[in-house]
Design a protein around this motif. Sequence first.
Motif, mmCIF file in Angstrom:
data_model
loop_
_atom_site.group_PDB
_atom_site.id
_atom_site.type_symbol
_atom_site.label_atom_id
_atom_site.label_comp_id
_atom_site.label_asym_id
_atom_site.label_seq_id
_atom_site.Cartn_x
_atom_site.Cartn_y
_atom_site.Cartn_z
ATOM 1 N N LEU A 185 -144.362 -40.461 44.164
ATOM 2 C CA LEU A 185 -145.543 -40.678 45.067
ATOM 3 C C LEU A 185 -146.685 -39.715 44.775
ATOM 4 N N ARG A 186 -146.286 -38.347 44.515
ATOM 5 C CA ARG A 186 -147.386 -37.651 44.211
ATOM 6 C C ARG A 186 -147.978 -37.880 42.763
ATOM 7 N N GLU A 187 -147.240 -38.207 41.895
ATOM 8 C CA GLU A 187 -148.027 -38.608 40.622
ATOM 9 C C GLU A 187 -148.582 -39.982 40.634
ATOM 10 N N HIS A 188 -148.172 -40.844 41.435
ATOM 11 C CA HIS A 188 -148.946 -42.100 41.795
ATOM 12 C C HIS A 188 -150.282 -41.990 42.262
ATOM 13 N N VAL A 189 -150.128 -40.776 43.097
ATOM 14 C CA VAL A 189 -151.551 -40.498 43.707
ATOM 15 C C VAL A 189 -152.547 -39.910 42.660
ATOM 16 N N ALA A 190 -151.899 -39.023 41.923
ATOM 17 C CA ALA A 190 -152.677 -38.277 41.008
ATOM 18 C C ALA A 190 -153.305 -39.062 39.791
ATOM 19 N N GLU A 191 -152.404 -40.258 39.507
ATOM 20 C CA GLU A 191 -152.788 -41.025 38.423
ATOM 21 C C GLU A 191 -153.611 -42.387 38.893
ATOM 22 N N ARG A 192 -153.969 -42.311 40.250
ATOM 23 C CA ARG A 192 -154.573 -43.168 40.798
ATOM 24 C C ARG A 192 -154.119 -44.572 40.579
ATOM 25 N N GLU A 193 -152.659 -44.545 40.588
ATOM 26 C CA GLU A 193 -151.968 -46.000 40.981
ATOM 27 C C GLU A 193 -151.705 -46.222 42.131
ATOM 28 N N ILE A 194 -152.007 -45.273 43.238
ATOM 29 C CA ILE A 194 -152.195 -45.544 44.601
ATOM 30 C C ILE A 194 -153.729 -45.188 44.968
ATOM 31 N N ARG A 195 -154.360 -46.228 45.486
ATOM 32 C CA ARG A 195 -155.587 -45.997 45.998
ATOM 33 C C ARG A 195 -155.919 -46.108 47.490
ATOM 34 N N ASP A 196 -154.727 -46.233 48.238
ATOM 35 C CA ASP A 196 -154.661 -46.436 49.700
ATOM 36 C C ASP A 196 -155.068 -45.075 50.039
ATOM 37 N N GLY A 197 -156.188 -45.126 50.952
ATOM 38 C CA GLY A 197 -156.863 -43.546 51.298
ATOM 39 C C GLY A 197 -155.950 -42.948 52.361
ATOM 40 N N ARG A 198 -155.338 -43.903 53.334
ATOM 41 C CA ARG A 198 -154.408 -43.306 54.441
ATOM 42 C C ARG A 198 -153.191 -42.708 53.780
ATOM 43 N N THR A 199 -152.787 -43.394 52.651
ATOM 44 C CA THR A 199 -151.654 -42.799 52.069
ATOM 45 C C THR A 199 -151.990 -41.503 51.319
ATOM 46 N N THR A 200 -153.080 -41.393 50.745
ATOM 47 C CA THR A 200 -153.348 -40.341 49.929
ATOM 48 C C THR A 200 -153.623 -39.111 51.087
ATOM 49 N N LEU A 201 -154.173 -39.548 51.846
ATOM 50 C CA LEU A 201 -154.464 -38.430 52.932
ATOM 51 C C LEU A 201 -153.136 -37.804 53.655
ATOM 52 N N GLY A 202 -152.368 -38.826 54.025
ATOM 53 C CA GLY A 202 -150.857 -38.311 54.481
ATOM 54 C C GLY A 202 -150.157 -37.448 53.810
ATOM 55 N N LEU A 203 -150.122 -37.823 52.609
ATOM 56 C CA LEU A 203 -149.309 -37.274 51.349
ATOM 57 C C LEU A 203 -149.925 -35.624 51.155
ATOM 58 N N LEU A 204 -151.150 -35.615 51.074
ATOM 59 C CA LEU A 204 -151.810 -34.292 50.767
ATOM 60 C C LEU A 204 -151.983 -33.516 51.718
ATOM 61 N N TYR A 205 -152.123 -34.228 52.991
ATOM 62 C CA TYR A 205 -151.974 -33.139 54.380
ATOM 63 C C TYR A 205 -150.668 -32.589 54.249
ATOM 64 N N TYR A 206 -149.627 -33.238 54.220
ATOM 65 C CA TYR A 206 -148.114 -33.111 54.388
ATOM 66 C C TYR A 206 -147.755 -31.965 53.202
ATOM 67 N N GLU A 207 -148.462 -32.183 51.976
ATOM 68 C CA GLU A 207 -147.945 -31.325 50.934
ATOM 69 C C GLU A 207 -148.833 -29.971 51.280
ATOM 70 N N ALA A 208 -150.051 -29.967 51.866
ATOM 71 C CA ALA A 208 -150.668 -28.594 52.121
ATOM 72 C C ALA A 208 -150.289 -27.753 53.359
ATOM 73 N N PHE A 209 -149.956 -28.529 54.307
ATOM 74 C CA PHE A 209 -149.729 -27.956 55.703
ATOM 75 C C PHE A 209 -148.076 -28.195 56.160
ATOM 76 N N GLY A 210 -147.310 -29.109 55.487
ATOM 77 C CA GLY A 210 -146.393 -29.428 56.317
ATOM 78 C C GLY A 210 -146.384 -29.972 57.683
ATOM 79 N N THR A 211 -145.519 -29.694 58.563
ATOM 80 C CA THR A 211 -145.428 -30.126 59.870
ATOM 81 C C THR A 211 -145.157 -29.090 60.844
ATOM 82 N N ALA A 212 -145.317 -29.092 62.157
ATOM 83 C CA ALA A 212 -145.317 -28.036 63.085
ATOM 84 C C ALA A 212 -143.765 -27.509 63.192
ATOM 85 N N ALA A 213 -142.711 -28.473 62.823
ATOM 86 C CA ALA A 213 -141.327 -27.937 62.946
ATOM 87 C C ALA A 213 -140.991 -27.499 61.546
ATOM 88 N N GLU A 214 -141.837 -27.411 60.681
ATOM 89 C CA GLU A 214 -141.271 -26.588 59.216
ATOM 90 C C GLU A 214 -141.659 -25.116 59.098
#
Length: 210
Positions: free
Chosen positions: A181-210
Amino acid sequence: MSDDPATGDAPSDDPASRNVPTEDVPTDDPLAWATLDSAVAYSCPGFDVRHEDVRLPDGTETDFDYVAESESVVVLPFTPEGDVVVIEEWRQAVRRVNRSLPVGGMEPEDENRDAAARRELREETGHEADGVEFLTSVEPANGIANSVLHFFVARGCTPTAEQELDHNESIRVETTTLDELREHVAEREIRDGRTTLGLLYYEAFGTAAE
């Protein structure tokens, strides 16, 4: 797993009040506009277009139009094995199949945002989650719309339900790895902004439970 600590209110079932303040919010900020009148100019399933008469800081009176819609949830769903559940759906506005995370508007029957996230995941993918965790909320296009997206991570997702799609939805459900999924975002195979933002936020900050 802990659910969203700030559940919020369920959305109104009145299309004309989708995510719209009932009165102008007073502010002392010199940049603030004064709303003189507000009405729905056009309504269709999913969103309204509102027309407002406003007064600018310099005293000029003019008008402003924007898209008004219910708040939405975006779900990053993980299977027990750690794969990510994604969907593929035709998007008429861009004339292509869109690969994305499950996304949908909150409904009047949703008790809170957690419930909306669980419902959207079930309806769009047929998967049910052991638990959901709140990530963040954003306003993705607040120059032209009052849209609000609430992001969640769902864990322990298994295909134990049936899809319940709207009449104009045709969705293909797949799983992928987080690395893919990360590779698909990096290679612009995924252009959906909500998916990109959700993945990048999770990668950067995780969740409160982690």
